[in-house]
Scaffold this active site. Structure first.
Site, short mmCIF file in Angstrom:
data_model
loop_
_atom_site.label_atom_id
_atom_site.label_comp_id
_atom_site.label_asym_id
_atom_site.label_seq_id
_atom_site.Cartn_x
_atom_site.Cartn_y
_atom_site.Cartn_z
N ILE A 125 0.84 -1.19 0.00
CA ILE A 125 0.00 0.00 0.00
C ILE A 125 0.88 1.24 0.00
O ILE A 125 1.83 1.34 0.78
CB ILE A 125 -0.98 0.00 1.19
CG1 ILE A 125 -1.99 1.14 1.06
CG2 ILE A 125 -0.27 0.01 2.53
CD1 ILE A 125 -3.22 0.98 1.94
N MET A 127 1.00 4.88 0.71
CA MET A 127 0.48 6.11 1.33
C MET A 127 1.61 7.11 1.57
O MET A 127 1.55 8.25 1.12
CB MET A 127 -0.20 5.78 2.67
CG MET A 127 -1.49 5.01 2.59
SD MET A 127 -2.23 4.87 4.25
CE MET A 127 -3.62 3.80 3.89
N PRO A 130 7.87 11.01 0.50
CA PRO A 130 9.13 11.53 1.04
C PRO A 130 8.97 12.76 1.93
O PRO A 130 9.72 12.93 2.89
CB PRO A 130 9.94 11.84 -0.22
CG PRO A 130 9.42 10.89 -1.24
CD PRO A 130 7.95 10.76 -0.95
N ILE A 159 7.84 1.83 1.70
CA ILE A 159 6.72 0.94 1.37
C ILE A 159 7.11 -0.52 1.62
O ILE A 159 7.91 -1.11 0.88
CB ILE A 159 6.28 1.13 -0.10
CG1 ILE A 159 5.98 2.61 -0.36
CG2 ILE A 159 5.07 0.26 -0.39
CD1 ILE A 159 4.96 3.23 0.55
N GLU A 244 -5.43 -1.67 10.74
CA GLU A 244 -3.97 -1.70 10.58
C GLU A 244 -3.28 -1.45 11.92
O GLU A 244 -2.30 -2.12 12.27
CB GLU A 244 -3.53 -0.66 9.56
CG GLU A 244 -2.02 -0.65 9.34
CD GLU A 244 -1.58 0.38 8.30
OE1 GLU A 244 -0.36 0.52 8.11
OE2 GLU A 244 -2.45 1.02 7.68
N ARG A 245 -3.80 -0.51 12.69
CA ARG A 245 -3.19 -0.18 13.98
C ARG A 245 -3.42 -1.29 15.00
O ARG A 245 -2.53 -1.60 15.81
CB ARG A 245 -3.74 1.16 14.48
CG ARG A 245 -3.20 2.31 13.65
CD ARG A 245 -3.91 3.63 13.84
NE ARG A 245 -3.27 4.64 13.01
CZ ARG A 245 -3.81 5.81 12.69
NH1 ARG A 245 -5.02 6.12 13.12
NH2 ARG A 245 -3.14 6.67 11.93
N LEU A 339 19.62 -7.21 30.13
CA LEU A 339 19.73 -8.44 30.91
C LEU A 339 20.65 -9.46 30.24
O LEU A 339 21.20 -10.34 30.92
CB LEU A 339 18.35 -9.05 31.13
CG LEU A 339 17.46 -8.32 32.14
CD1 LEU A 339 16.02 -8.81 32.06
CD2 LEU A 339 18.01 -8.49 33.56
#
Length: 381
Positions: A125, A127, A130, A159, A244-245, A339
């Site tokens: 996708i 979206m 730059p 992407i 998506e989130r 650790l």
């Protein structure tokens, strides 16, 4: 705490996902890291097992699992094995597929969905640009009407799947005077004249994910390549960003939890000053804190998964899940590196790669700062 959102059918499905990973991914993961890519054969096998077409109707070769919890299970299992594996699968099956299912016409579904389900059509996708970052309303890529065609010009960056994708959902400005309300989504196939890929981007982490720049120079498209409503792209994106989130949140926790479990075992086996590293009070308290952080976050994410399954997930709760889990993951993995001592800074140790891989999750799918802004606005601020 026992999780209660999955039933026996879900857990049987989880076993089949693990079988795929143990058979086709885990034995070769070091090679994939060295190659900076997952071969198409992996995705074709995932498609054959129904892991790419969970949302796709059976008539188009999918599984048609009308239950988001199956998608969440794949996300958890993939992320526990490798963060980049989860990212690549997630963009294809948990991000792009919902757009296609909701917005394609019947003709378009016949054209693309069978390949999406099998892995023969790999998706990305487009979206981010730059100069735009998280500001989707500031897109500079344009699609101008020219007779019966649209002429697409612009570029995208960062992407995921961009270097190998066969089908890219591209957001472009079609009515500049409408600002955010003048964006349209287009389906661009890899063979389109005027479409090209830039370099495979050299990232700090998730090197196996083939992230790339994409360029569009006078790419001619027809109405048959328009996805959803003309000038309705921004609304479509806003409607699908919560999933998506949420998918990002699911992966964040599964990734962090797996590395934490491995770190716990390491602190039991590693000795210093005559005792196990984990038995020192500071480390014991730190591990107690981290396991509690993961469990508390998991309870909230599970409720979000159930809410999305029921069609009730809000954009604000998805934003909370995304930013909280990415922050928690970063904190937990940073402690896990500590650790491990010096070994935690060695690339040959999984904890070091996981720490690196996790950092981007506070940036993508909307930066954590954007998530807080959304939550703040919902509070009336």
């Amino acid at each position: 705490m026992k999780r209660d959102i999955y039933n026996e059918d879900h857990e049987d499905f989880r076993k089949s996902v693990r079988g795929f990973l143990e058979r086709s991914v885990i034995p070769n993961i070091d090679q994939y890291i060295e190659d900076h890519a997952f071969p198409r054969e992996v995705w074709l096998e995932a498609g054959a097992q129904g892991l790419l077409g969970l949302l796709v109707p059976e008539e188009f070769g999918g599984v048609e699992a009308d239950d988001y919890r199956f998608t969440a299970i794949v996300g958890e299992e993939f992320a526990a094995v490798n963060a980049a594996l989860h990212s690549c699968w997630g963009i294809h099956a948990d991000t792009v597929a919902p757009y296609l299912m909701a917005l394609l016409t019947d003709v378009q579904k016949k054209r693309w969905l069978p390949g999406v389900a099998t892995g023969e059509i790999w998706c990305a996708i487009g979206m981010t640009e730059p100069s735009g970052g998280s500001d989707l309303a500031a897109l500079k890529t344009t699609a101008v009407r020219d007779g019966d065609s649209w002429v697409l010009n612009g570029s995208k960056t960062f992407i995921t799947n961009g270097y190998s994708a066969d089908l890219i959902v591209v957001a472009a400005r079609t009515s500049p005077e409408k600002k955010a309300r003048g964006i349209t989504l287009f389906a661009v196939e890899a063979g389109a004249e005027g479409f090209s890929r830039g370099r495979k981007l050299d990232k700090v982490g998730q090197v196996e994910a083939d992230t790339a720049e994409l360029f569009f120079e006078n790419v001619r498209l027809t109405d048959a390549e328009v996805i959803g409503d003309v000038d309705g792209g921004f609304i479509h994106m806003m409607q699908h960003l919560p999933q998506e989130r949420l998918g990002s949140a699911v992966g964040n926790l599964a990734h962090a939890k797996q590395i934490l479990l491995e770190t716990l075992e390491y602190t039991k086996e590693r000795h210093a000053f005559g005792q196990a590293v984990g038995s020192f009070q500071h480390n014991k308290f730190l591990l107690a804190q981290m396991f509690t952080q993961i469990d508390v976050a998991q309870a909230f994410v599970d409720q979000c998964v159930q809410a999305h399954t029921d069609g009730d997930l809000t954009a604000i709760d998805a934003a909370k899940a995304k930013w909280w889990t990415s922050q928690t993951q970063s904190e937990v993995l940073d402690h896990c590196v500590q650790l491990h001592g010096g070994y935690g800074f060695m690339n040959e140790y999984r904890v070091a790669r996981a720490w690196r891989d996790a950092r981007v999750t506070r940036i993508w799918a909307g930066s954590n700062e954007i998530m807080k802004e959304l939550i703040g606005r919902d509070l009336g601020l």
